[in-house]
Design an enzyme around this catalytic site. Structure first.
Site, PDB file in Angstrom:
ATOM      1  N   HIS A  84     -59.761  12.777   8.096  1.00  0.00           N
ATOM      2  CA  HIS A  84     -59.805  12.482   6.797  1.00  0.00           C
ATOM      3  C   HIS A  84     -58.941  11.221   6.393  1.00  0.00           C
ATOM      4  CE1 HIS A  84     -60.378  13.565   2.622  1.00  0.00           C
ATOM      5  NE2 HIS A  84     -59.129  12.835   2.334  1.00  0.00           N
ATOM      6  N   GLU A  85     -57.541  11.300   6.828  1.00  0.00           N
ATOM      7  CA  GLU A  85     -56.741  10.327   6.594  1.00  0.00           C
ATOM      8  C   GLU A  85     -57.039   8.948   7.487  1.00  0.00           C
ATOM      9  OE1 GLU A  85     -54.705  10.541   4.423  1.00  0.00           O
ATOM     10  OE2 GLU A  85     -55.059  12.700   4.061  1.00  0.00           O
ATOM     11  N   PRO A 102     -40.867   7.020 -20.034  1.00  0.00           N
ATOM     12  CA  PRO A 102     -39.512   8.090 -19.459  1.00  0.00           C
ATOM     13  C   PRO A 102     -38.765   7.482 -18.490  1.00  0.00           C
ATOM     14  CG  PRO A 102     -41.247   9.287 -19.964  1.00  0.00           C
ATOM     15  CD  PRO A 102     -41.891   7.809 -19.983  1.00  0.00           C
ATOM     16  N   GLY A 103     -37.481   7.213 -18.537  1.00  0.00           N
ATOM     17  CA  GLY A 103     -36.877   7.004 -17.175  1.00  0.00           C
ATOM     18  C   GLY A 103     -36.385   5.341 -17.175  1.00  0.00           C
ATOM     19  N   GLY A 155     -40.314   2.515 -24.560  1.00  0.00           N
ATOM     20  CA  GLY A 155     -40.674   2.505 -22.942  1.00  0.00           C
ATOM     21  C   GLY A 155     -41.111   3.674 -22.567  1.00  0.00           C
ATOM     22  N   ASP A 214     -59.430  12.763  -4.409  1.00  0.00           N
ATOM     23  CA  ASP A 214     -59.831  11.609  -4.163  1.00  0.00           C
ATOM     24  C   ASP A 214     -60.984  11.618  -5.059  1.00  0.00           C
ATOM     25  OD1 ASP A 214     -58.138  11.209  -2.247  1.00  0.00           O
ATOM     26  OD2 ASP A 214     -59.278  12.046  -0.420  1.00  0.00           O
TER      27      ASP A 214
END
Length: 647
Positions: free
Chosen positions: A449-450, A229-230, A227, A526
């Protein structure tokens, strides 16, 4: 074997047992063995040094009396000294006594040319001596210190740790947890019910092996937990031992391999020898890929010691009787690089996949971790699970802890939903940096931009809904971010969904082009992600109409790691390579033109959203939902259709 009575036990063994502490009785408040060793070592060295200093001072005082030089001259004048030894910096001798042997004395030597004449006049016997300065250092310091180190090393070995010397490098550095020390059970493991079900049979075998052996069945020798990690591989292995009530031997794969040839193989033999003596038990090898990498995978600069250790592990797994009650469990997130001989039936013959939890699994994991946390009445764990897609157990534990720290930082009496939102933003985007100074021009660029990302995501049908838009800098390089949250767990993506995701990624850069007539470096990440998607569509997914349903890569990617394991192997011609480059460019440019047309048409909405961001810096919740509804209502009244989907 009969247990020794208290009368038969050696007193030294009793003392060492007290220092060690009996296995399994370490409860709350009882220091662990490593702490006991540290405390013992500190007090041992303090007392030993005090003893050495005391011995020097006391023995020196007992051997001779220190007198002044004037008193010495007076005794020479009176003839009350004998057997003088004149050294470089002092004079020693014996005082005459009427009723017994004389007392030894010493005094500091003073440059006195008349001294020898006085001694000859009084017929006092004297001699000279050249003292070696190293002799005193060795006698009074180095020798006692060496003896002190020897006894400390002996006591550490008796306590079960400490320096073992060259002869014990082959001993396995294994962490042994007795039955009573493992308090973890399946109740502490959530979100991976399928894996728990697979391992319940192992627990039943350890509890009642006869149930399986009476019909001639053979329990698997080894269980490989695979699996990301974590995901809880180590926790699950401990839970198996806790449920079965058996000892747990834990060791990392990297601890077997050393620079000395043969050490790793010796440690494997020692580990299995200890396990057989404590059967039934569980051997757990974490990060198995550090030890079990396929032989010959790296012929240049290969590691002979690692391969020798792997060979010994294969021999040991073949050599022990499965009815002995020793179960081998191992964990890895790179099963594709393991040696095939390690994975064949008869060794690790059961593979348990531990996937990232779905939304129900994340909610169950959160319920486990919030047991000790004071939650506000408005906290909705299901909603938190929904806004953390891709989080594994370790991430969710960190989320709960971060939320508690945020609440404590704000002097609250309970953890609220806002604290969880802030913690999630911090984990995903990094630390919020409100004090990072941006000039008004940069802030305006980031806002548009956002806004471009968010508006394109609101307009396209095949993307995740926007949850939050912010122009507050976070982390190392992020000056703003647009957060999208899926409404459900997804395991596949269609071609149209990938193309729409491309448009969302390009929305920020296109917005800068339209508003400012220029572009900035803010779109670097992006563009990288957009290029990766387009390349995967062409080379891996067969989604290019020009090249057809073919794959053009042999990238050895791990199913459980977000990275490749090596360079791509090219097995196509230069002409195909050119067509691949042209097709990737075409897909990205088509998406770019569609986004440009969309944002030009909806420039009013773009400017409105950017203005809100410049005023408030962050939009989420009801305000963002209201803006989305206004945009969709505006689009519904507009006869022009938003372009999305197929390229």
């Amino acid at each position: 074997m009969a247990r020794k009575s208290d009368e038969d036990t050696n007193p030294m063994d009793k003392f060492m047992d007290r220092l060690r502490g009996s296995p399994g009785d370490g409860g709350p408040g009882r220091p662990d063995p490593s702490q006991r060793k540290v405390h013992f070592s500190i007090w041992y060295f303090i007392l030993a040094l005090l003893l050495i200093v005391w011995m020097q001072t006391y023995m020196g005082e007992q051997q001779s009396e220190k007198i002044s030089y004037s008193e010495f001259k007076q005794r020479v004048h009176d003839g009350n000294v004998q057997n003088l030894v004149i050294e470089h910096d002092r004079i020693t001798g014996t005082m005459k006594e009427n009723d017994g042997p004389g007392r030894r004395f010493n005094t500091i030597r003073v440059e006195d040319p008349e001294l020898v004449k006085q001694l000859e006049a009084k017929n006092i016997r004297f001699s000279g001596d050249v003292q070696n300065p190293w002799l005193g250092l060795i006698t009074w310091w180095l020798l006692p210190f060496a003896i002190m180190i020897f006894f400390w090393s002996f006591l550490m070995r008796r306590m079960g740790g400490g320096p073992q010397g060259v002869l014990s490098v082959g001993k396995a550095r294994v962490k042994i947890f007795a039955e009573k020390e493992i308090t973890i059970t399946f109740d502490d493991v959530a979100g991976i019910d399928e894996a728990k079900g697979e391992l319940e049979e192992i627990v039943q075998f350890l509890k009642d092996p006869g149930k399986f052996q009476r019909l001639g069945g053979r329990i698997p020798k080894g269980v490989l937990l695979v699996g990301a990690p974590g995901t809880g591989k180590t926790l699950l292995a401990k839970a198996v031992a806790g449920e079965a009530g058996v000892p747990f031997f834990s060791m990392s794969g990297s601890e077997f391999v050393e620079m000395f040839v043969g050490v790793g193989a010796a440690r494997v033999r020692d580990l299995f020898g200890q396990a057989k003596d404590h059967a039934p038990c569980i051997i757990f090898i974490d990060e198995l890929d550090a030890l079990g990498k396929a032989r010959g995978l790296n012929p240049i600069g290969g590691h002979d010691e690692r391969e020798q250790t792997l060979n010994q592990l294969l021999v040991e797994m073949d050599g022990f009787d499965p009815r002995s009650g020793v179960i081998i469990m191992a964990a890895t997130n790179r099963p594709e690089i393991l040696d095939p001989a390690l994975l064949r039936p008869g060794r690790f013959d059961r593979h348990v996949a531990i996937d990232k939890p779905d939304i129900r699994g994340r909610e169950a994991i959160l319920r486990v971790h919030v047991k000790e946390v004071k939650l506000g009445s408005e906290v909705d764990l299901k909603k938190i699970a929904g806004m953390t897609p891709g989080f594994v157990g370790a991430d969710l534990a960190n989320l709960v802890n971060e939320a508690a720290l945020v609440a404590a930082r704000r002097d609250r009496d309970e953890v609220t939903m806002a604290d969880f939102q802030e913690a999630a933003d911090r984990i995903i985007g990094g630390l919020e940096k409100k004090n990072r100074a941006m000039n008004p021009k940069e802030k305006e660029i980031v806002a548009y931009h956002e806004a471009g990302h968010a508006l394109v995501a609101m307009l396209l049908p095949n993307v995740d809904p926007v949850n939050k838009v912010s122009i507050i800098p976070r982390g190392i390089a992020a000056l703003g971010y647009t957060q999208q949250l899926p409404t459900e767990d997804r395991y596949l993506m269609t071609r149209n969904e990938l193309l729409d995701r491309l448009q969302v990624l390009l929305g920020g850069r296109v917005s800068e082009e339209i508003i400012f007539g220029d572009v900035s470096t803010g779109a670097q990440n992006d563009l990288q992600r957009a290029t990766d998607i387009a390349r995967s569509m062409v080379m891996e997914y067969g989604m290019s109409e020009r090249l057809g349903p073919l794959t053009y890569t042999r990238d050895p990617r791990s199913a459980h790691l977000d990275l490749g394991l090596g360079s791509r192997e090219r097995d196509y011609s230069e002409m195909i390579a050119q067509e691949i480059d042209e097709e990737i460019t075409r897909i990205v440019e088509d998406a770019h033109e569609k986004v440009r047309a969309t944002l030009k048409r909806e420039r009013g909405c773009l400017e409105k959203l950017a203005k809100i961001l410049l005023e408030k810096e962050s939009i989420d919740g009801e305000e963002l939902k209201q803006f989305c509804q206004e945009v969709k209502s505006h689009i519904a009244r507009d006869p022009v259709q938003v372009e999305g989907g197929a390229a």
